[in-house]
Design a protein around this motif. Structure first.
Motif, PDB file in Angstrom:
ATOM      1  N   LEU A  71      30.328  48.877  33.810  1.00 30.01           N
ATOM      2  CA  LEU A  71      30.941  47.290  33.492  1.00 30.01           C
ATOM      3  C   LEU A  71      32.348  47.175  33.236  1.00 30.01           C
ATOM      4  O   LEU A  71      32.681  48.135  32.772  1.00 30.01           O
ATOM      5  CB  LEU A  71      29.919  46.435  32.459  1.00 30.01           C
ATOM      6  N   GLY A  72      32.469  45.712  33.050  1.00 24.80           N
ATOM      7  CA  GLY A  72      34.179  45.711  32.653  1.00 24.80           C
ATOM      8  C   GLY A  72      35.215  45.801  33.757  1.00 24.80           C
ATOM      9  O   GLY A  72      36.346  45.921  33.416  1.00 24.80           O
ATOM     10  N   LYS A  73      34.612  45.740  34.990  1.00 23.36           N
ATOM     11  CA  LYS A  73      35.629  45.700  36.215  1.00 23.36           C
ATOM     12  C   LYS A  73      36.045  44.381  36.130  1.00 23.36           C
ATOM     13  O   LYS A  73      35.500  43.345  36.120  1.00 23.36           O
ATOM     14  CB  LYS A  73      34.693  45.999  37.401  1.00 23.36           C
ATOM     15  N   LYS A  74      37.528  44.483  36.486  1.00 29.13           N
ATOM     16  CA  LYS A  74      38.252  42.842  36.653  1.00 29.13           C
ATOM     17  C   LYS A  74      38.724  42.834  38.120  1.00 29.13           C
ATOM     18  O   LYS A  74      39.537  43.951  38.432  1.00 29.13           O
ATOM     19  CB  LYS A  74      39.208  42.890  35.529  1.00 29.13           C
ATOM     20  N   VAL A  75      38.234  41.986  38.816  1.00 29.86           N
ATOM     21  CA  VAL A  75      38.877  41.474  40.049  1.00 29.86           C
ATOM     22  C   VAL A  75      39.545  40.267  40.169  1.00 29.86           C
ATOM     23  O   VAL A  75      38.947  39.228  40.054  1.00 29.86           O
ATOM     24  CB  VAL A  75      37.499  41.844  41.124  1.00 29.86           C
ATOM     25  N   VAL A  76      40.550  40.308  40.771  1.00 32.99           N
ATOM     26  CA  VAL A  76      41.494  39.082  40.768  1.00 32.99           C
ATOM     27  C   VAL A  76      41.411  38.848  42.389  1.00 32.99           C
ATOM     28  O   VAL A  76      41.511  39.517  43.131  1.00 32.99           O
ATOM     29  CB  VAL A  76      43.043  39.363  40.299  1.00 32.99           C
ATOM     30  N   PRO A 121      43.823  44.616  36.601  1.00 31.90           N
ATOM     31  CA  PRO A 121      42.620  44.700  37.371  1.00 31.90           C
ATOM     32  C   PRO A 121      42.447  45.666  38.168  1.00 31.90           C
ATOM     33  O   PRO A 121      43.268  46.499  38.324  1.00 31.90           O
ATOM     34  CB  PRO A 121      43.348  43.574  38.480  1.00 31.90           C
ATOM     35  N   ASP A 122      41.260  46.109  38.558  1.00 36.13           N
ATOM     36  CA  ASP A 122      40.655  47.162  39.299  1.00 36.13           C
ATOM     37  C   ASP A 122      41.089  46.916  40.775  1.00 36.13           C
ATOM     38  O   ASP A 122      41.471  47.860  41.659  1.00 36.13           O
ATOM     39  CB  ASP A 122      39.290  47.492  39.350  1.00 36.13           C
ATOM     40  N   MET A 123      41.053  45.457  41.186  1.00 34.76           N
ATOM     41  CA  MET A 123      41.245  45.142  42.380  1.00 34.76           C
ATOM     42  C   MET A 123      41.851  44.061  42.637  1.00 34.76           C
ATOM     43  O   MET A 123      41.700  42.953  41.811  1.00 34.76           O
ATOM     44  CB  MET A 123      39.715  45.089  43.336  1.00 34.76           C
ATOM     45  N   ILE A 124      42.645  43.623  43.695  1.00 34.85           N
ATOM     46  CA  ILE A 124      43.011  42.097  43.847  1.00 34.85           C
ATOM     47  C   ILE A 124      42.740  41.848  45.416  1.00 34.85           C
ATOM     48  O   ILE A 124      42.939  42.757  46.336  1.00 34.85           O
ATOM     49  CB  ILE A 124      44.949  42.126  43.740  1.00 34.85           C
ATOM     50  N   VAL A 125      42.005  40.831  45.458  1.00 31.29           N
ATOM     51  CA  VAL A 125      41.528  40.275  46.767  1.00 31.29           C
ATOM     52  C   VAL A 125      42.343  39.203  47.241  1.00 31.29           C
ATOM     53  O   VAL A 125      42.734  38.390  46.521  1.00 31.29           O
ATOM     54  CB  VAL A 125      40.153  39.758  46.506  1.00 31.29           C
ATOM     55  N   LEU A 126      42.889  39.512  48.612  1.00 30.05           N
ATOM     56  CA  LEU A 126      43.770  38.230  49.012  1.00 30.05           C
ATOM     57  C   LEU A 126      42.894  37.672  50.318  1.00 30.05           C
ATOM     58  O   LEU A 126      42.517  38.004  51.159  1.00 30.05           O
ATOM     59  CB  LEU A 126      44.932  38.996  49.905  1.00 30.05           C
ATOM     60  N   THR A 185      43.629  48.254  43.841  1.00 26.94           N
ATOM     61  CA  THR A 185      43.440  48.338  45.327  1.00 26.94           C
ATOM     62  C   THR A 185      43.852  46.698  45.814  1.00 26.94           C
ATOM     63  O   THR A 185      43.485  46.011  45.041  1.00 26.94           O
ATOM     64  CB  THR A 185      42.055  48.838  45.630  1.00 26.94           C
ATOM     65  N   ILE A 186      44.067  46.619  46.978  1.00 27.82           N
ATOM     66  CA  ILE A 186      44.094  45.496  47.536  1.00 27.82           C
ATOM     67  C   ILE A 186      43.404  45.207  48.816  1.00 27.82           C
ATOM     68  O   ILE A 186      43.244  46.200  49.753  1.00 27.82           O
ATOM     69  CB  ILE A 186      45.602  45.106  48.180  1.00 27.82           C
ATOM     70  N   LYS A 187      42.405  44.243  48.570  1.00 30.50           N
ATOM     71  CA  LYS A 187      41.574  44.001  49.711  1.00 30.50           C
ATOM     72  C   LYS A 187      41.852  42.375  50.200  1.00 30.50           C
ATOM     73  O   LYS A 187      42.030  41.829  49.604  1.00 30.50           O
ATOM     74  CB  LYS A 187      40.040  43.964  48.934  1.00 30.50           C
ATOM     75  N   ILE A 188      41.982  42.616  51.671  1.00 30.39           N
ATOM     76  CA  ILE A 188      42.208  41.306  52.521  1.00 30.39           C
ATOM     77  C   ILE A 188      40.550  40.931  52.811  1.00 30.39           C
ATOM     78  O   ILE A 188      40.128  41.765  53.448  1.00 30.39           O
ATOM     79  CB  ILE A 188      43.273  41.618  53.574  1.00 30.39           C
ATOM     80  N   VAL A 189      40.223  39.812  52.635  1.00 31.25           N
ATOM     81  CA  VAL A 189      39.178  38.985  52.951  1.00 31.25           C
ATOM     82  C   VAL A 189      39.439  37.949  53.938  1.00 31.25           C
ATOM     83  O   VAL A 189      40.000  36.933  53.339  1.00 31.25           O
ATOM     84  CB  VAL A 189      38.313  38.769  51.884  1.00 31.25           C
TER      85      VAL A 189
END
Ligand code: AP5
Length: 192
Positions: A2-7, A115-120, A169-173
């Motif tokens: 737990l404690g994952k932070k996703v922007v 953050p662990d991940m940034i989603v665009l 990491t950077i994830k594009i959705v």
């Protein structure tokens, strides 16, 4: 773990809140604990208390230093929440202000959130334009195709800097017309 932070970020009207809501339902059904918080709402609560604005769309027109102070307040409030759950933070890589692009996640915000991940969340600018025109609940800036495209490009560039600072990491959705479910699937796969 737990404690994952996703922007999760995207230009106004791209549908990030819609995609997040869909993903939250799916994750809850799978028993994966995530909490969603809206960064703009945290800023807005402080701004309202101080009588600075009467709606959330006025915030990006406030003086740069005021916006930065509200941003800092929101970041520390959200950082204090983490721990017992994974968190999705609904916000912006950059905010279009009268003085130019303002970083949504400057160093003092990243240091709090890490953050662990940034989603665009992205889609074609013409689709964003149509969604903005169709959403009467908000006061949108009038922008053309090219300006929206430029804002999305700037968001990718500044997100690369965020990745350099945090190692996230950077994830594009993509959230395309008629393909909302595909966008939700992609976000859920990244969040699992
Ligand atoms: P915020 O509330 O996040 O503003 P926003 O980007 O305008 O958010 P919206 O919820 O309006 O847009 P959305 O992309 O989530 O789209 P939605 O899902 O609603 O932030 C408010 C303010 O806070 C900012 O302006 C800024 O001032 C401040 N702020 C926030 N973070 C900050 C930060 N880090 N630093 C400094 N300031 C910050 O969908 C839009 C429409 O599209 C809907 O009608 C929906 O039904 C439709 N739609 C969605 N998906 C699809 C699809 N696949 N096909 C067809 N239609 C679709």
């Amino acid at each position: 773990d737990l404690g994952k932070k996703v922007v999760v970020t995207g230009v106004p009207g791209v549908g990030k809140t819609t995609v997040i809501n869909g993903a939250m339902e799916r994750l809850a059904a799978e028993g994966i604990p995530y909490k969603a918080v809206n960064f703009g709402t945290c800023m807005f609560e402080v701004a309202m208390k101080e009588n600075l604005v009467s709606n959330r769309d006025e915030m990006r027109k406030l003086g740069k230093d005021v916006q930065k102070r509200l941003q800092q307040a929101a970041a520390s409030e959200i950082a204090a929440m983490s721990g017992d759950s994974n968190i999705i933070i609904d916000t912006h890589s950059s905010v279009k202000t009268p003085g130019g692009f303002l970083a949504g996640l400057p160093e003092w915000v990243l240091r709090e959130l890490m953050p662990d991940m940034i989603v665009l969340v992205e889609t074609d600018p013409d689709q964003i334009l149509t969604r903005r025109l169709g959403d009467a609940s908000r006061i949108r800036d009038m922008e053309g195709f090219r300006e929206i495209a430029e804002h999305q490009e700037f968001n990718r560039a500044i997100s690369a800097a965020y990745a350099m600072y945090t190692g996230c990491t950077i994830k594009i959705v993509r959230n395309e017309n008629f393909l909302l479910e595909k966008g939700i699937d992609d976000l859920v796969s990244a969040l699992r």
